[in-house]
Design an enzyme around this catalytic site. Sequence first.
Site, PDB file in Angstrom:
ATOM      1  N   LYS A   1      29.896  71.439  36.018  1.00 57.09           N
ATOM      2  CA  LYS A   1      31.021  70.510  35.817  1.00 57.09           C
ATOM      3  C   LYS A   1      31.238  70.302  34.323  1.00 57.09           C
ATOM      4  CE  LYS A   1      30.658  65.969  36.970  1.00 57.09           C
ATOM      5  NZ  LYS A   1      30.838  65.254  35.690  1.00 57.09           N
TER       6      LYS A   1
ATOM      7  N   GLU B   1      37.987  60.530  37.712  1.00 55.07           N
ATOM      8  CA  GLU B   1      37.199  59.314  37.437  1.00 55.07           C
ATOM      9  C   GLU B   1      38.100  58.186  36.947  1.00 55.07           C
ATOM     10  OE1 GLU B   1      33.514  59.776  35.293  1.00 55.07           O
ATOM     11  OE2 GLU B   1      33.297  57.613  35.034  1.00 55.07           O
TER      12      GLU B   1
ATOM     13  N   ASP C   1      25.238  64.077  33.735  1.00 52.87           N
ATOM     14  CA  ASP C   1      24.735  63.656  32.423  1.00 52.87           C
ATOM     15  C   ASP C   1      24.730  62.128  32.308  1.00 52.87           C
ATOM     16  OD1 ASP C   1      27.438  63.275  32.179  1.00 52.87           O
ATOM     17  OD2 ASP C   1      27.642  64.251  30.231  1.00 52.87           O
ATOM     18  N   SER C   2      25.116  61.456  33.383  1.00 50.05           N
ATOM     19  CA  SER C   2      24.939  59.999  33.440  1.00 50.05           C
ATOM     20  C   SER C   2      23.447  59.670  33.335  1.00 50.05           C
ATOM     21  CB  SER C   2      25.517  59.434  34.749  1.00 50.05           C
ATOM     22  OG  SER C   2      24.976  60.105  35.865  1.00 50.05           O
TER      23      SER C   2
ATOM     24  N   GLU D   1      33.962  68.305  31.369  1.00 50.64           N
ATOM     25  CA  GLU D   1      35.006  67.302  31.183  1.00 50.64           C
ATOM     26  C   GLU D   1      36.194  67.965  30.491  1.00 50.64           C
ATOM     27  OE1 GLU D   1      33.369  63.740  29.448  1.00 50.64           O
ATOM     28  OE2 GLU D   1      31.857  63.576  31.042  1.00 50.64           O
TER      29      GLU D   1
HETATM   30  O1  KIV Z   1      27.368  62.279  35.166  1.00 54.97           O
HETATM   31  C1  KIV Z   1      27.744  61.773  36.221  1.00 54.97           C
HETATM   32  O2  KIV Z   1      27.002  61.122  36.970  1.00 54.97           O
HETATM   33  C2  KIV Z   1      29.151  61.949  36.580  1.00 54.97           C
HETATM   34  C3  KIV Z   1      29.676  61.031  37.622  1.00 54.97           C
HETATM   35  C4  KIV Z   1      30.165  59.807  36.945  1.00 54.97           C
HETATM   36  C5  KIV Z   1      30.697  61.680  38.435  1.00 54.97           C
HETATM   37  O3  KIV Z   1      29.812  62.751  36.030  1.00 54.97           O
END
Ligand code: KIV
Length: 261
Positions: free
Chosen positions: A108, A177, A40-41, A110
């Site tokens: 993934k 992270e 989600d970056s 958080e």
């Molecule tokens: O969203 C992302 O790119 C991430 C990385 C910072 C690991 O979670």
Amino acid sequence: MKKIKILNKSFSKPMSCLTAYSPSIANILDGKIDLILVGDSLGSTLYGMKNTQGVTMEMMINHGAAVNKVIKRSLKVLDMPYKTYDNKMDAYKNAKKLLIHCKPDLLKIEISKKKLVILKHLVDKKINVISHIGVTPQSYNNFNKIKIFGKTVKERKNLLKLAQESEKLGAKAVLLECITADTAKLITENISIPTIGIGASKFCDGQVLVFDDLINLSTGDKKLRFVKNYFNFNKIAGNAVRKYNREVKLKKFPSIKFTFN
Ligand code: KIV
């Protein structure tokens, strides 16, 4: 490479992971690295948002599905966006949507102490989950406020506990992270699922970076200490653009070679 079933710690070498939000980038990465993350970056990297909180299910589905079409060999990981897994019902409903449209090998999320119950719920539903701890970007409105975790004894203890709980509840890996080296080492040595680090030292079972950072494709904000540019795309692409502009102005482009007769 897909033979690496779903993540275990018995690799002879650390795992490599990079982000991809588009088929063209995923195509470059596929088979050359172990995992590809539709992170989600993309909110900040691609959409110019100031954080990841504005990322929607629709964005993740669009990018995840597009990337999925070209990945044949690397494992696919997809982020669940902000506020889509606040309770068990939403988490499962949204996870299912992402799985149906994007077919990732793993999702993934958080994780904080409060979110462990969500992790358990998804695992109970047979979903492969990576637990992301330490700096969890979705909790930050302002990325300038991000700090390194694991410096104090209390933080170290809490992070280790979170990683161990994640393992106990069935997470397939823990992403660390922005964590100090000694805390990352402590966690890696005390859980049997792999750790994947970003800004978390070499004491992890794998490493992840944002692809745009790797090739210096970012918009020029300050470079984080853990980012290594392997290639200066900004500079090389800038030169190509200047050359094109010059040739257009001089009517050198398009020449006969690029013209239909
Ligand atoms: O969203 C992302 O790119 C991430 C990385 C910072 C690991 O979670």
